[in-house]
Design a protein around this motif. Structure first.
Motif, short mmCIF file in Angstrom:
data_model
loop_
_atom_site.label_atom_id
_atom_site.label_comp_id
_atom_site.label_asym_id
_atom_site.label_seq_id
_atom_site.Cartn_x
_atom_site.Cartn_y
_atom_site.Cartn_z
N SER A 24 0.83 -1.21 0.00
CA SER A 24 0.00 0.00 0.00
C SER A 24 0.86 1.26 0.00
O SER A 24 0.55 2.23 -0.68
CB SER A 24 -0.92 0.01 1.22
OG SER A 24 -1.84 -1.04 1.16
N GLY A 27 2.15 1.82 -3.37
CA GLY A 27 1.06 2.39 -4.17
C GLY A 27 0.89 3.88 -3.92
O GLY A 27 0.70 4.66 -4.87
N MET A 28 0.97 4.29 -2.66
CA MET A 28 0.85 5.72 -2.35
C MET A 28 2.00 6.50 -2.94
O MET A 28 1.82 7.61 -3.47
CB MET A 28 0.77 5.93 -0.83
CG MET A 28 -0.55 5.50 -0.24
SD MET A 28 -0.68 5.86 1.51
CE MET A 28 0.10 4.41 2.19
N LYS A 29 3.21 5.93 -2.88
CA LYS A 29 4.37 6.60 -3.46
C LYS A 29 4.19 6.72 -4.97
O LYS A 29 4.49 7.77 -5.56
CB LYS A 29 5.65 5.80 -3.13
CG LYS A 29 6.91 6.42 -3.67
CD LYS A 29 7.24 7.74 -3.02
CE LYS A 29 8.58 8.26 -3.47
NZ LYS A 29 8.85 9.59 -2.99
N ALA A 30 3.70 5.68 -5.61
CA ALA A 30 3.46 5.72 -7.06
C ALA A 30 2.43 6.80 -7.40
O ALA A 30 2.59 7.53 -8.38
CB ALA A 30 3.00 4.36 -7.56
N MET A 31 1.38 6.88 -6.59
CA MET A 31 0.37 7.90 -6.84
C MET A 31 0.92 9.31 -6.66
O MET A 31 0.53 10.24 -7.37
CB MET A 31 -0.84 7.68 -5.93
CG MET A 31 -1.63 6.43 -6.28
SD MET A 31 -2.93 6.04 -5.09
CE MET A 31 -4.06 7.38 -5.38
N SER A 32 1.88 9.46 -5.73
CA SER A 32 2.44 10.79 -5.47
C SER A 32 3.28 11.31 -6.63
O SER A 32 3.51 12.51 -6.73
CB SER A 32 3.28 10.77 -4.19
OG SER A 32 4.51 10.12 -4.41
N GLY A 39 -0.87 2.99 -8.99
CA GLY A 39 -0.73 3.22 -7.56
C GLY A 39 -1.98 2.86 -6.79
O GLY A 39 -1.92 2.25 -5.72
N LEU A 43 -2.36 0.09 -3.92
CA LEU A 43 -2.90 0.50 -2.64
C LEU A 43 -4.05 -0.39 -2.20
O LEU A 43 -4.07 -0.93 -1.09
CB LEU A 43 -3.35 1.97 -2.70
CG LEU A 43 -4.08 2.52 -1.48
CD1 LEU A 43 -3.14 2.65 -0.31
CD2 LEU A 43 -4.72 3.84 -1.81
#
Length: 109
Positions: A24, A27-32, A39, A43
């Motif tokens: 997760s 995933g948050m890092k990818a979304m950022s 991401g 997540l």
């Protein structure tokens, strides 16, 4: 399946849950950085894995032990991931991780 399988042992389920939370975080890092669909998929998959394993963990042991063990394992996994992508690692973060691990050792004794 029997509980003697590694996956369904307490340490195995703690590791699976920590991996879910670490996934997760990835995933948050990818979304950022703009990879929203991938991401979000990471997540949600990570959270589903973590919830599944925690439900099974809570059938076998107390919440306080489960929580500290998962946080300690997740701490090591996420810090390892952060180091692998080149994020800076300060002495304060190292001390914080050490305190989390010390807490796990303390409740395990």
């Amino acid at each position: 399946m029997t509980q003697s399988l590694l996956l369904f042992s307490l340490p195995g389920l703690v590791l699976v849950s920590a991996l879910g939370y670490a996934l997760s975080a990835v995933g948050m890092k990818a979304m950022s950085v703009g990879a929203i669909p991938a991401g979000l998929a990471l997540l949600l998959t990570g959270l589903a894995i973590a919830v599944w394993s925690e439900v099974h963990l809570l059938r076998q042991t107390s919440l306080s032990v489960v929580y500290v063990a998962i946080v300690a394992a997740e701490t090591l996994l996420v810090l390892g991931y952060a180091a692998s992508i080149g994020d800076a690692f300060t002495w304060r973060q190292g001390m914080g991780a050490g305190l989390v691990i010390a807490g796990l050792v303390t409740i395990s004794i």
